[in-house]
Write a protein that holds these residues in place. Structure first.
Motif, PDB file in Angstrom:
ATOM      1  N   SER A 156       0.845  -1.196   0.000  1.00  0.00           N
ATOM      2  CA  SER A 156       0.000   0.000   0.000  1.00  0.00           C
ATOM      3  C   SER A 156       0.880   1.244   0.000  1.00  0.00           C
ATOM      4  O   SER A 156       2.082   1.169   0.239  1.00  0.00           O
ATOM      5  N   LEU A 157       0.274   2.347  -0.303  1.00  0.00           N
ATOM      6  CA  LEU A 157       0.998   3.603  -0.114  1.00  0.00           C
ATOM      7  C   LEU A 157       0.059   4.683   0.403  1.00  0.00           C
ATOM      8  O   LEU A 157      -1.150   4.664   0.155  1.00  0.00           O
ATOM      9  N   GLY A 158       0.649   5.585   1.155  1.00  0.00           N
ATOM     10  CA  GLY A 158      -0.116   6.700   1.707  1.00  0.00           C
ATOM     11  C   GLY A 158       0.388   7.988   1.073  1.00  0.00           C
ATOM     12  O   GLY A 158       1.579   8.113   0.783  1.00  0.00           O
ATOM     13  N   ALA A 159      -0.501   8.922   0.849  1.00  0.00           N
ATOM     14  CA  ALA A 159      -0.092  10.177   0.224  1.00  0.00           C
ATOM     15  C   ALA A 159      -0.820  11.324   0.898  1.00  0.00           C
ATOM     16  O   ALA A 159      -1.984  11.196   1.284  1.00  0.00           O
ATOM     17  N   GLN A 160      -0.140  12.417   1.053  1.00  0.00           N
ATOM     18  CA  GLN A 160      -0.846  13.586   1.581  1.00  0.00           C
ATOM     19  C   GLN A 160      -0.338  14.857   0.939  1.00  0.00           C
ATOM     20  O   GLN A 160       0.784  14.941   0.460  1.00  0.00           O
ATOM     21  N   ARG A 161      -1.223  15.837   0.924  1.00  0.00           N
ATOM     22  CA  ARG A 161      -0.835  17.141   0.395  1.00  0.00           C
ATOM     23  C   ARG A 161      -1.653  18.226   1.083  1.00  0.00           C
ATOM     24  O   ARG A 161      -2.575  17.934   1.845  1.00  0.00           O
ATOM     25  N   GLY A 162      -1.279  19.464   0.783  1.00  0.00           N
ATOM     26  CA  GLY A 162      -2.036  20.568   1.359  1.00  0.00           C
ATOM     27  C   GLY A 162      -1.521  21.010   2.716  1.00  0.00           C
ATOM     28  O   GLY A 162      -2.235  21.618   3.497  1.00  0.00           O
ATOM     29  N   HIS A 163      -0.243  20.753   2.985  1.00  0.00           N
ATOM     30  CA  HIS A 163       0.357  21.245   4.221  1.00  0.00           C
ATOM     31  C   HIS A 163       0.287  22.759   4.343  1.00  0.00           C
ATOM     32  O   HIS A 163       0.281  23.303   5.431  1.00  0.00           O
ATOM     33  N   LEU A 164       0.255  23.408   3.183  1.00  0.00           N
ATOM     34  CA  LEU A 164       0.331  24.869   3.211  1.00  0.00           C
ATOM     35  C   LEU A 164      -0.942  25.494   3.781  1.00  0.00           C
ATOM     36  O   LEU A 164      -0.937  26.659   4.131  1.00  0.00           O
ATOM     37  N   ARG A 165      -2.011  24.728   3.862  1.00  0.00           N
ATOM     38  CA  ARG A 165      -3.230  25.290   4.431  1.00  0.00           C
ATOM     39  C   ARG A 165      -2.979  25.735   5.872  1.00  0.00           C
ATOM     40  O   ARG A 165      -3.232  26.882   6.233  1.00  0.00           O
ATOM     41  N   GLU A 166      -2.463  24.819   6.664  1.00  0.00           N
ATOM     42  CA  GLU A 166      -2.213  25.162   8.067  1.00  0.00           C
ATOM     43  C   GLU A 166      -1.126  26.229   8.162  1.00  0.00           C
ATOM     44  O   GLU A 166      -1.213  27.133   8.995  1.00  0.00           O
ATOM     45  N   ALA A 167      -0.112  26.123   7.273  1.00  0.00           N
ATOM     46  CA  ALA A 167       0.932  27.162   7.283  1.00  0.00           C
ATOM     47  C   ALA A 167       0.297  28.521   7.037  1.00  0.00           C
ATOM     48  O   ALA A 167       0.591  29.504   7.733  1.00  0.00           O
ATOM     49  N   GLY A 168      -0.589  28.587   6.033  1.00  0.00           N
ATOM     50  CA  GLY A 168      -1.255  29.847   5.720  1.00  0.00           C
ATOM     51  C   GLY A 168      -2.064  30.346   6.898  1.00  0.00           C
ATOM     52  O   GLY A 168      -2.038  31.536   7.241  1.00  0.00           O
ATOM     53  N   ASN A 169      -2.760  29.426   7.521  1.00  0.00           N
ATOM     54  CA  ASN A 169      -3.560  29.764   8.686  1.00  0.00           C
ATOM     55  C   ASN A 169      -2.699  30.388   9.785  1.00  0.00           C
ATOM     56  O   ASN A 169      -3.015  31.443  10.346  1.00  0.00           O
ATOM     57  N   LEU A 170      -1.566  29.738  10.058  1.00  0.00           N
ATOM     58  CA  LEU A 170      -0.677  30.236  11.114  1.00  0.00           C
ATOM     59  C   LEU A 170      -0.087  31.590  10.733  1.00  0.00           C
ATOM     60  O   LEU A 170      -0.048  32.514  11.537  1.00  0.00           O
ATOM     61  N   VAL A 171       0.354  31.694   9.482  1.00  0.00           N
ATOM     62  CA  VAL A 171       0.947  32.951   9.024  1.00  0.00           C
ATOM     63  C   VAL A 171      -0.075  34.079   9.136  1.00  0.00           C
ATOM     64  O   VAL A 171       0.232  35.180   9.592  1.00  0.00           O
ATOM     65  N   PHE A 172      -1.313  33.782   8.737  1.00  0.00           N
ATOM     66  CA  PHE A 172      -2.351  34.812   8.806  1.00  0.00           C
ATOM     67  C   PHE A 172      -2.519  35.323  10.232  1.00  0.00           C
ATOM     68  O   PHE A 172      -2.522  36.527  10.483  1.00  0.00           O
ATOM     69  N   HIS A 173      -2.634  34.379  11.177  1.00  0.00           N
ATOM     70  CA  HIS A 173      -2.859  34.818  12.559  1.00  0.00           C
ATOM     71  C   HIS A 173      -1.647  35.537  13.138  1.00  0.00           C
ATOM     72  O   HIS A 173      -1.796  36.512  13.872  1.00  0.00           O
ATOM     73  N   LEU A 174      -0.459  35.073  12.772  1.00  0.00           N
ATOM     74  CA  LEU A 174       0.742  35.757  13.269  1.00  0.00           C
ATOM     75  C   LEU A 174       0.857  37.158  12.658  1.00  0.00           C
ATOM     76  O   LEU A 174       1.338  38.091  13.289  1.00  0.00           O
ATOM     77  N   SER A 175       0.381  37.293  11.411  1.00  0.00           N
ATOM     78  CA  SER A 175       0.516  38.593  10.749  1.00  0.00           C
ATOM     79  C   SER A 175      -0.331  39.652  11.449  1.00  0.00           C
ATOM     80  O   SER A 175      -0.003  40.829  11.400  1.00  0.00           O
ATOM     81  N   ILE A 176      -1.404  39.220  12.105  1.00  0.00           N
ATOM     82  CA  ILE A 176      -2.206  40.190  12.859  1.00  0.00           C
ATOM     83  C   ILE A 176      -1.330  40.855  13.919  1.00  0.00           C
ATOM     84  O   ILE A 176      -1.386  42.069  14.137  1.00  0.00           O
ATOM     85  N   LEU A 177      -0.466  40.029  14.542  1.00  0.00           N
ATOM     86  CA  LEU A 177       0.441  40.590  15.552  1.00  0.00           C
ATOM     87  C   LEU A 177       1.432  41.558  14.916  1.00  0.00           C
ATOM     88  O   LEU A 177       1.770  42.591  15.493  1.00  0.00           O
ATOM     89  N   ILE A 178       1.902  41.214  13.707  1.00  0.00           N
ATOM     90  CA  ILE A 178       2.847  42.108  13.017  1.00  0.00           C
ATOM     91  C   ILE A 178       2.173  43.453  12.738  1.00  0.00           C
ATOM     92  O   ILE A 178       2.748  44.523  12.967  1.00  0.00           O
ATOM     93  N   VAL A 179       0.923  43.401  12.256  1.00  0.00           N
ATOM     94  CA  VAL A 179       0.220  44.641  11.934  1.00  0.00           C
ATOM     95  C   VAL A 179       0.050  45.496  13.185  1.00  0.00           C
ATOM     96  O   VAL A 179       0.362  46.695  13.184  1.00  0.00           O
TER      97      VAL A 179
END
Lengths: 509, 298
Positions: A156-179
């Motif tokens: 069998s094999l396992g595959a995943q993608r879309g890690h950037l979703r959570e990265a984007g989420n984190l970056v967005f919330h951190l950017s509020i602090l930057i602003v």
């Protein structure tokens, strides 16, 4: 909590409170609370935004005013309760985001998880039989899952993608602090000042030259850049037709700027939407009005006052109010206050008014006073207010107050030989805002990073797919199972699983 | 063609678009009443109703273009409330048409068309203003960027709000709204529209807005009533996106949050200009000068 639960220790209580504060539900309530808390500031006039509207409001609501003062409704955005909501929200945000950053960091390094035992229990699932060998099917799967990160297991094999979703989420919330950090930096180290300059006059950048000056807590006077300028020319046009009749358009000012002492002046045009920058200081054109030239001769015939006096506009029609103080007049000090009408009109019902904001037929109507202007007792006085506590109106022979109505080049005599007043001509003034907000670009950068992160968090679709192969002893074919799991809110998982199944050789019957 | 002729043409185009929307609406409604021939898909009338919608939108676009051409000098048609509303309605229809096929939204046609008719009528009856030149504060390239983004986001939010509203109606009266898809589909549609609108709104309200405000008024964020409400709307939609991911808030509660956020948006669009008139720097019914003047030290 049930009665049998032992009392929480302080540490447990703290941990409990922290968990509550950083929960999504609390964050949601705080977000809604922040929206509600922001509303009063748009309904009640705010001192920092519109001081004169506030003064009018307070005059009209004498009973409510002390209550509103107490609960800070005139300074909503710097009030304790507004601050409390957003500080709590920020703490909740940090408490939520930092652990998630750590989780994300660890997850990033992990391979896709092992294939679940029962792929048929996943939200999307396909099962079929193909003629190809197990190895071939797995090879096809790898090709079909090119955009995924793949881990190979037995059969069998396992595959995943879309890690950037959570990265984007984190970056967005951190950017509020930057602003917020950027804005905070700007208001700590910056300043904002206002100054009225009459055409032909100059300004040099020193605190004493400002009419109003609001420095940030960390601002140092030495931060002021040593420039100066002269207001060479000011232009304004007024709309003469339609519903915008009388509105100003196309106003600009030409400034001859000397960047630092000794530099050659450069002439720059300042207009609405076109601020000027000198070093890191910005100059904005935010208003304009009239400054009639007035000459006052006192009872001895000596010139006691001469020059332009700024009359502040009282509305869009540019009827303006102004004050002239003549401390040098002999035998008594003289004071005048009254209105300026750019295009004078008079009807018995309305009295004097202006029919158009442009200076087509300017006129002034002043009341005159004599006595002590109160300039010598050391108390600071506004140049736009006449302190009449020690002054009395100058009366005509019939006992009525002497009202001076002046058109350009008119000279009017004051009663009792107190002197004369002349309306020599007209200049315009501009109201400039001069400010430095050093953190602005940080805030801007923060919002742009935040937007990019936001798009990632909304549009990247995290997904896991597993493919299992099993040789079918009876037919010699391969039994294939495909399962998919999706964590995004809008899913086209079914289509994706279909696509993979087809790529693996599923035949539609 | 003279400027006046363009202005008249624009008004005629608004009327024309209104008539076409109305005919499309009638055809759509009639198409739903007529028994559908099995397996043949939508009836001829329903098809006609949907085909007429792009035509109506085209005439609507014509009204916007001629409105811009009627100004001296030629400008974007976003100088006052009437023009904003005309454009925002167009944005709703255009967003709908752009996503109709992709997200199978044919069922939504009468709702969108009805919305366009009502808003266009209200706009023509109560908000009409003649063409005037742009005020100074509006003469900036940022007008185009800021307003285009705000209007596109508004279009998406209105469509998302329709989906959320229908979600609540269908949840309450499952038997009544038979032509409306399932709750799950409505919820997904609402999310899609809001998820598209939110970053665009962020760009309009929190990036281009402050940049322009800094240029025009000397301060990036002034807590002007329009800004306050744009912020409230932003927080409202942020809450919607969070609510959808929070247990206990999924579904109907999230839909309510979305509708409240839409209400703040509409209030900001319409209400501010009337209720806070002279207090808002964005109030182009009153004039910028007054505000500038009021900020002078006294």
């Amino acid at each position: 909590m049930s009665n049998t639960t032992p009392a929480l220790s302080a540490a447990e209580l703290l941990r409990w409170a922290w968990r509550q504060l950083t929960s999504m539900r609390t964050a949601l309530m705080l977000l809604l609370l922040l929206a509600i808390a922001a509303v009063p500031g748009s309904v009640v006039p705010q001192e920092a935004i519109n001081a004169s509207a506030l003064a009018n409001w307070q005059d009209a609501h004498p009973k409510l005013t002390p209550i509103y003062v107490k609960i800070g409704l005139f300074h909503v955005y710097s009030s304790v309760w507004f601050g409390a909501v957003y500080v709590l929200l920020m703490i909740s945000l940090v408490g939520c985001i930092l652990p998630r950053c750590a989780v994300y960091w660890r997850a990033l390094k992990l391979p896709p998880p092992a294939t679940p035992k029962h792929l048929s229990r996943l939200p999307e699932h396909a099962k079929f039989s193909v003629e190809a060998s197990t190895d071939e099917v797995l090879a096809r799967a790898k090709a079909a899952l090119k955009s995924y990160r793949i881990a190979e297991f037995d059969n069998s094999l396992g595959a995943q993608r879309g890690h950037l979703r959570e990265a984007g989420n984190l970056v967005f919330h951190l950017s509020i602090l930057i602003v917020l950090g950027g804005f905070a930096f700007g208001s700590l180290f910056g300043f904002k000042g206002g100054v009225v300059v009459v055409t032909g006059d100059g300004f040099s950048n020193a605190i004493t030259q400002y009419d109003d000056f609001a420095p940030g807590p960390m601002f140092k006077p030495t931060d002021l850049e040593p420039f100066n300028f002269k207001l060479q020319k000011f232009n304004v046009e007024f709309i003469t037709k339609g519903r915008s009749f009388g509105a100003a358009r196309n106003f600009w000012a030409d400034l001859a700027i000397v960047d630092k002492p000794g530099a050659t002046p450069r002439v720059e045009r300042l207009a609405v939407n076109h601020p000027l920058s000198v070093g890191s200081t910005d100059i904005f054109l935010i208003g304009h009005g009239y400054a009639p030239h007035i000459t006052v001769r006192d009872g001895n015939g000596d010139i006691a006052y001469s020059g332009p006096s700024v009359f502040l506009p009282e509305g869009t029609d540019f009827r303006s109010f102004g004050v002239v103080k003549v401390p040098d007049a002999k035998p008594t000090q003289l004071g005048f206050e009254g209105e300026f009408y750019p295009t004078y009109a008079f009807t018995p019902e309305r009295g004097a008014f202006t029919v158009f904001p442009d200076a087509l037929d300017p006129a002034m109507s002043l009341l005159s006073y004599q006595g002590d202007l109160g300039l010598d007792d050391g108390r600071p006085q506004s140049v736009y207010v006449l302190d009449k506590s020690a002054m009395k109106p100058i009366l005509k022979a019939d006992g009525k107050p002497a009202r001076l109505d002046l058109h350009p080049n008119d000279t009017v005599k004051l009663p009792d030989g107190l002197g004369t007043v002349t309306f020599d001509g007209l200049s315009r003034f501009v109201k400039l805002q001069i400010s430095r907000t050093p953190g602005n670009w940080v805030a801007l950068l923060g919002t742009i990073i935040g937007l990019i992160g936001l798009m990632g968090s909304l549009f990247v679709r995290p997904r896991r797919v597993w493919v299992r192969v099993q040789p079918d002893a009876e037919t010699g074919h391969t039994l294939v199972e495909v399962g998919g799991l999706d964590r995004s809110s809008v899913s086209d998982l079914a289509t994706e699983v279909d696509r993979i199944a087809d790529a693996l050789g599923r035949e539609h019957t | 063609m003279s400027k006046l002729a363009f202005e008249a043409l624009s008004q005629q185009a608004v009327v024309g678009a209104g008539v076409l929307y109305f005919l499309a609406f009638l055809a759509q409604l009639a198409g739903r009443r007529v028994a559908q021939p099995a397996a043949d898909g939508p009836s001829v009338l329903a098809n006609l109703g949907v085909t007429m919608l792009p035509m109506a939108a085209l005439v609507h676009l014509g009204a916007l273009v001629t409105r811009g051409l009627a100004a001296e000098p030629v400008r974007v048609p976003w100088g006052n409330m009437y023009e904003f509303t005309l454009t925002a309605t167009f944005a709703v229809v255009a967003t709908y048409l752009a996503t109709m096929r992709r997200w199978s939204l044919r069922w939504m046609a009468p709702w969108v068309t009805g919305f366009a008719i009502v808003v266009l009528m209200a706009d023509s009856l109560w908000l009409y203003e003649g063409v005037t030149p742009l005020r100074d504060a509006l003469q900036s390239p940022w007008l185009v960027i800021h307003v285009v983004a705000a209007i596109i986001a508004t279009g998406a939010f209105v469509l998302g709000g329709m989906a959320s509203g229908l979600y609540l109606l269908k949840e309450r009266w499952p038997d009544r709204f038979t032509k409306v898809p399932t709750l799950e589909v409505l919820d997904q549609l609402a999310y899609r529209m809001h998820a598209f609108g939110f970053p665009v709104w962020t760009f309009a309200a929190l990036i281009t807005g402050p940049i322009w405000a800094h240029q025009a008024w000397g301060s990036a964020w002034n807590w002007d009533p329009k800004e306050v409400w744009a912020f409230v709307t932003w927080v409202g939609y942020a809450a919607y996106l969070h609510a959808r991911a929070t247990a206990g808030w999924k579904g109907s509660r999230a839909a309510v949050v979305a509708l409240v956020a839409l209400a703040t948006l509409i209030f900001n669009f319409v209400g501010i200009n009337f209720f806070f008139g002279s207090g808002s720097m964005h109030s182009y019914a009153q004039g910028l000068v007054e505000h500038l003047v009021l900020r002078s030290p006294v």
